[in-house]
Write an enzyme that holds these catalytic residues in place. Sequence first.
Site, PDB file in Angstrom:
ATOM      1  N   ARG A 104       0.807  -1.196   0.113  1.00 22.86           N
ATOM      2  CA  ARG A 104      -0.086   0.042   0.038  1.00 22.86           C
ATOM      3  C   ARG A 104       0.911   1.380   0.097  1.00 22.86           C
ATOM      4  O   ARG A 104       1.774   1.155   0.630  1.00 22.86           O
ATOM      5  CB  ARG A 104      -0.783  -0.221   1.366  1.00 22.86           C
ATOM      6  N   THR A 377      -9.773   0.510  -9.254  1.00 22.68           N
ATOM      7  CA  THR A 377      -9.095  -0.455  -8.623  1.00 22.68           C
ATOM      8  C   THR A 377      -9.108  -1.533  -9.455  1.00 22.68           C
ATOM      9  O   THR A 377      -9.958  -1.665 -10.632  1.00 22.68           O
ATOM     10  CB  THR A 377      -9.369  -0.689  -7.325  1.00 22.68           C
ATOM     11  N   THR A 395      -4.180  -0.683  -7.253  1.00 26.21           N
ATOM     12  CA  THR A 395      -4.987   0.408  -7.207  1.00 26.21           C
ATOM     13  C   THR A 395      -4.165   1.565  -7.421  1.00 26.21           C
ATOM     14  O   THR A 395      -3.013   1.889  -7.044  1.00 26.21           O
ATOM     15  CB  THR A 395      -5.966   0.659  -6.273  1.00 26.21           C
ATOM     16  N   ASN A 397      -6.360   4.205  -6.917  1.00 22.09           N
ATOM     17  CA  ASN A 397      -7.452   4.815  -6.484  1.00 22.09           C
ATOM     18  C   ASN A 397      -8.631   5.322  -7.426  1.00 22.09           C
ATOM     19  O   ASN A 397      -9.148   4.414  -8.049  1.00 22.09           O
ATOM     20  CB  ASN A 397      -6.899   5.852  -5.573  1.00 22.09           C
ATOM     21  N   ASP A 419      -7.515   8.446   0.379  1.00 15.05           N
ATOM     22  CA  ASP A 419      -8.046   7.272   1.636  1.00 15.05           C
ATOM     23  C   ASP A 419      -7.996   7.609   2.959  1.00 15.05           C
ATOM     24  O   ASP A 419      -8.365   6.847   3.752  1.00 15.05           O
ATOM     25  CB  ASP A 419      -7.630   6.020   1.160  1.00 15.05           C
ATOM     26  N   SER A 449      -9.947  -0.647   1.190  1.00 10.49           N
ATOM     27  CA  SER A 449     -11.318  -1.428   1.306  1.00 10.49           C
ATOM     28  C   SER A 449     -10.792  -2.819   0.539  1.00 10.49           C
ATOM     29  O   SER A 449     -11.659  -3.734   0.215  1.00 10.49           O
ATOM     30  CB  SER A 449     -12.416  -0.974   0.599  1.00 10.49           C
ATOM     31  N   GLY A 469     -13.756  -1.383  -6.536  1.00 14.40           N
ATOM     32  CA  GLY A 469     -14.887  -0.634  -6.039  1.00 14.40           C
ATOM     33  C   GLY A 469     -14.972   0.008  -4.989  1.00 14.40           C
ATOM     34  O   GLY A 469     -15.917   0.222  -4.345  1.00 14.40           O
ATOM     35  N   GLY A 470     -13.817   0.420  -4.438  1.00 11.22           N
ATOM     36  CA  GLY A 470     -13.665   1.287  -3.357  1.00 11.22           C
ATOM     37  C   GLY A 470     -14.583   0.498  -2.156  1.00 11.22           C
ATOM     38  O   GLY A 470     -14.239  -0.544  -1.920  1.00 11.22           O
TER      39      GLY A 470
HETATM   40  N1  GLY Z   1      -8.365   2.989  -3.144  1.00  8.29           N
HETATM   41  C1  GLY Z   1      -9.479   1.956  -2.908  1.00  8.29           C
HETATM   42  C2  GLY Z   1      -9.060   1.347  -1.659  1.00  8.29           C
HETATM   43  O1  GLY Z   1      -7.993   1.055  -1.367  1.00  8.29           O
HETATM   44  O2  GLY Z   1      -9.903   0.706  -1.008  1.00  8.29           O
END
Ligand code: GLY
Length: 567
Positions: A104, A377, A395, A397, A419, A449, A469-470
């Site tokens: 991340r 993503t 992602t 984002n 985020d 997410s 899909g966030g």
């Molecule tokens: N940017 C989407 C996530 O990490 O959930």
Amino acid sequence: MKKTAILLILSLAFIQCKNNNLTKELIVHKEVGFIADSAMVVSAREEASKIGVEIMKQGGNAFDASIATSLALAVAYPYAGNIGGGGFMVYRKNDGAIGSIDYREKAPLAATKDMYLDKEGNVIPDKSTLGAMAVGVPGAISGLFDIHEKFGSLPFEKLIQPAIDLANKGVVVTQKQEKVNNKYRPLFEKANGRTILLDKAWKAGDTIKYPALAATLTRIRDHGRDEFYKGKTAAMLVDYVQNLGGIITKEDLEKYQAKWRKPITFTYDGNKIISMSPPSSGGICIAQILKSIEPFNIEQYQHNSTKYIQLITEASRRAYADRSHFLGDPDFVNIPVDSLIASDYLAKRMLDFNWNKATLSSDITHGNLTFSESDETTHLSIVDQFGNAVSITTTINGAYGSKVYIEEAGFFLNNEMDDFSSKPGEPNMFGLIGAEANAIVPQKRMLSSMTPTIVEKNGKLKMVLGSPGGSTIITSVMLNILNVLEYDMTMQESVSKPRFHHQWMPDNIKFEPAFDTLVFPSLKKLGYQIDQSNSPVIGKVDAILILPNGKLEGGADPRGDDKAAGF
Ligand code: GLY
């Protein structure tokens, strides 16, 4: 490889006709996805899936294929595939060993808690989403090199070469790509102060070549991981971002390191679910939802019926409320993981659920904030011929991330800083403080997410899945687990089914337009708010199901250009 086909299998059931005693055929359609004997990749683009398969044909394993597929997506799917973003991988090896890696993005060293607020303490529109200030320190290349170091069987050069070749040869624009490219074009110039490669009226059928990206990938091939974090690419990135007013420094890149983490595991109805731990909320949330509904034996309710939607909505409402309060980067905040997914805790959370009336989200603690993750993503699911499974969600984002595109290096940078909670500490209507756990701190990872997931049954691999899909990623993955485990759907049938989503705040159920509206009046009568306007697509699930005969069935989401390939 033969073009992936969606087969319609017609199974015949015979019913007696009362009147004339004739037998009539009732035709039941069952949609079955691409079937492979032993190895498969499902991803957002056919080119990328085929590249992953080719690596396995050359003797590479699922980890090798995941690296090649990820890099190919960075070329073929600039909308979300990336080297300028980050992601998570969950794996299960053929001996049953499991694990996960977190690559991340991180907040730059110069980031501050209030960096997206004006003097009055209000969130400055677009600052965390568009342009150089939105960019988090990318983790993708660090993650892929770490995966290779631990599990790779083919040389890295071999895994990156197909992406270089693809970038040089070019990628054919699909109709969906034409549409999204046109939609986001006005923002490219706004973010970069100049036109970029994608800022043209590209049409379906055109071929876009990516020579600058090919050169960057070639440098990474020749100089390794350090090229991105300390080399020429690092210098290009820092210069470009700083010229646009961003705060990422050379030190930020030098310091970046992906992290191996213990995945979240839990059982649901005799199945072992393995999913991503914080800083993703995916594993904990999906565990909370599934374990909350487990005592209700959901299979007794018709799929997508009022009661089915009601039960899942109430479990989701409570899980997302906890997400907002408790979850963040575990290197910075203490998260009571075991307590959050304990059956007795979840049973207590469901005690005030009432079949006769919707719970109000405002009656559920914590916080009063909406989630801000965007939809764009991408996920890839892989099973190799040795029985190893890899589930990666990655992602930048938003669509094309921050829209900041380093023209010289040929790639987009993420807008993952969005985020974080830009304005934590805001008391809700009950005076409770939410989202402090996800406040901006230098070097911290923002809450995600993303829910790369693997399901095991009786000690054997059963399913590999995930979604973009966030905040809807979690529910999309959860609904597909239920579709297969509780409703015996094929993988393809499952990913194609219309979906719904509830995330505590805002207090409404989002439905895809294809969802059967017949259930709406009964839900409204119970007090549920329906929102069918705002979500043309909920998730885009790419999944693999291991069939009883050991073959693999791919579920490639028809909402995108997604494809399964294999042998
Ligand atoms: N940017 C989407 C996530 O990490 O959930």
